[in-house]
Design an enzyme around this catalytic site. Structure first.
Site, PDB file in Angstrom:
ATOM      1  N   ALA A  32       7.681   1.900   5.607  1.00  0.00           N
ATOM      2  CA  ALA A  32       9.156   1.310   5.436  1.00  0.00           C
ATOM      3  C   ALA A  32      10.066   2.337   5.256  1.00  0.00           C
ATOM      4  O   ALA A  32      10.796   2.051   4.149  1.00  0.00           O
ATOM      5  CB  ALA A  32       9.144  -0.019   4.420  1.00  0.00           C
ATOM      6  N   HIS A  37      13.408   8.780   3.070  1.00  0.00           N
ATOM      7  CA  HIS A  37      12.330   9.617   3.375  1.00  0.00           C
ATOM      8  C   HIS A  37      12.703  10.543   4.402  1.00  0.00           C
ATOM      9  O   HIS A  37      11.917  11.865   4.356  1.00  0.00           O
ATOM     10  CB  HIS A  37      11.324   8.503   4.137  1.00  0.00           C
ATOM     11  CG  HIS A  37      10.766   7.356   3.217  1.00  0.00           C
ATOM     12  ND1 HIS A  37      11.170   6.058   3.127  1.00  0.00           N
ATOM     13  CD2 HIS A  37       9.886   7.450   2.025  1.00  0.00           C
ATOM     14  CE1 HIS A  37      10.703   5.419   2.403  1.00  0.00           C
ATOM     15  NE2 HIS A  37       9.957   6.271   1.483  1.00  0.00           N
ATOM     16  N   LYS A 152      14.359   9.505  -7.074  1.00  0.00           N
ATOM     17  CA  LYS A 152      14.681   8.166  -7.491  1.00  0.00           C
ATOM     18  C   LYS A 152      13.293   7.679  -8.318  1.00  0.00           C
ATOM     19  O   LYS A 152      13.694   6.908  -9.341  1.00  0.00           O
ATOM     20  CB  LYS A 152      14.996   7.199  -6.366  1.00  0.00           C
ATOM     21  CG  LYS A 152      14.644   5.650  -6.692  1.00  0.00           C
ATOM     22  CD  LYS A 152      15.290   4.835  -5.613  1.00  0.00           C
ATOM     23  CE  LYS A 152      14.346   4.553  -4.759  1.00  0.00           C
ATOM     24  NZ  LYS A 152      13.237   3.439  -5.380  1.00  0.00           N
ATOM     25  N   ARG A 190      12.891  -1.648  -0.558  1.00  0.00           N
ATOM     26  CA  ARG A 190      13.014  -2.891  -1.094  1.00  0.00           C
ATOM     27  C   ARG A 190      14.456  -3.469  -0.744  1.00  0.00           C
ATOM     28  O   ARG A 190      14.491  -4.718  -0.751  1.00  0.00           O
ATOM     29  CB  ARG A 190      13.041  -2.910  -2.799  1.00  0.00           C
ATOM     30  CG  ARG A 190      11.596  -2.758  -3.101  1.00  0.00           C
ATOM     31  CD  ARG A 190      11.508  -2.464  -4.476  1.00  0.00           C
ATOM     32  NE  ARG A 190       9.915  -1.810  -4.878  1.00  0.00           N
ATOM     33  CZ  ARG A 190       9.133  -2.622  -5.384  1.00  0.00           C
ATOM     34  NH1 ARG A 190       9.454  -3.950  -5.677  1.00  0.00           N
ATOM     35  NH2 ARG A 190       7.936  -2.300  -5.507  1.00  0.00           N
TER      36      ARG A 190
END
Ligand code: PAF
Length: 283
Positions: A32, A37, A152, A190
């Site tokens: 995802a 990333h 994070k 998310r």
């Protein structure tokens, strides 16, 4: 793009690269993928390095089965994003958990000096046991020289550093800055599950952390925490925790002078979506 779904195919490919004198730079992910990333992959892309990305939704780090079921699996889109946005051309995408947890797997029960007991560890029992085990196993599979993790997941990064030290692994762990959406919301897989309204509301998380940071010289820690909690009173977001911790031990402090390195970490619910974020107050 080489997508290896099994260990032998990955081993063969990486052995060749090592023989050619390349270093292996590794970015583990659960897919995802988003800009966060891609920024890790870009930082991994250095002279003489071969960049490997793993995409594996690790079932053992989900303490909530519904969260695991809802976790987006978007392999085709992930591969397209990697190809368009980075130099990474080797992806390890095991087609079953058995490929990762094979007969070589031995569960680690490392003591983590309390780093795993607070914050995410307190609210997501078993989460870090799952993370430590999968990362250790992925390290054994990929055998990287350097790996890249986002800040994070501040607590995850601290735990992986400690794990690497305790297991005497000769791997450099590089922490990479949080990538944010234009409104300040930390990039997360998310976020895709947030409504347009909630995504806008969730900007408050970063705003409130920034306000806390800018106020720490003026107010006591307790007052700063109260301001932070109050800032959510008229919003649909719900704070699960705000912890102001020593950045090394991750233990909560109650006065600013108790540490030379203070980090504020929070988890906030936007409806049923749980978001985390953090900011360094001082170091
Ligand atoms: O940060 C993540 O995406 C995961 O926790 C990790 C490190 C890939 C392990 O599954």
């Amino acid at each position: 793009m080489y997508v290896c779904t099994s260990r032998p195919s990955l081993d063969k490919m990486l052995d060749e690269k090592r023989k050619q004198g390349h270093k292996i730079h590794f970015v583990p992910t659960m897919g995802a993928l988003h800009d966060g990333h891609i920024s890790l992959l870009k930082q991994a892309s250095q002279k003489n390095a071969v960049v490997v990305c793993s995409i594996f939704v690790n079932p053992t780090q989900f303490n909530d089965k519904a969260d695991l079921d809802k976790y987006p699996r978007t392999l085709e889109a992930d591969l397209a994003l990697i190809e368009a946005g980075s130099d990474c051309r080797i992806v390890f995408a095991p087609d079953s958990p058995n490929e990762v947890y094979d007969q070589t797997y031995q569960e680690q029960t490392l003591g983590l000096e309390g780093l795993d007991k607070v914050m995410e560890g307190a609210f997501r029992p078993g989460h870090f046991k799952g993370v430590v085990n999968v990362v250790n196993q992925l390290f054994a599979i990929v055998k990287p020289d350097v790996t890249f993790f986002g800040e994070k997941d501040f607590q995850q990064l601290a735990i992986i550093r400690l794990m690497t030290k305790k297991l005497n692994l000769d791997i450099d762990i590089v922490g990479c800055p949080i990538i944010r959406e234009p409104n300040g919301l930390a990039r997360s897989s998310r976020n895709e599950r947030l409504s347009v309204k909630m995504r806008a509301e969730a900007a408050l998380i970063h705003q409130s952390l920034q306000e806390l940071k800018s106020n720490y010289l003026k107010y006591s820690l307790e007052t700063c925490k109260t301001h932070f909690m109050r800032s959510f009173e008229n919003s649909p977001l719900e704070v699960e925790y705000l912890s102001i911790v020593d950045g090394h031990t991750l233990q909560e402090i109650s006065e600013w002078h108790e540490t030379a390195y203070a980090q504020a970490c929070t988890a906030v619910f936007a409806g049923e979506i749980r978001l985390i974020d953090n900011v360094q107050i001082f170091a």
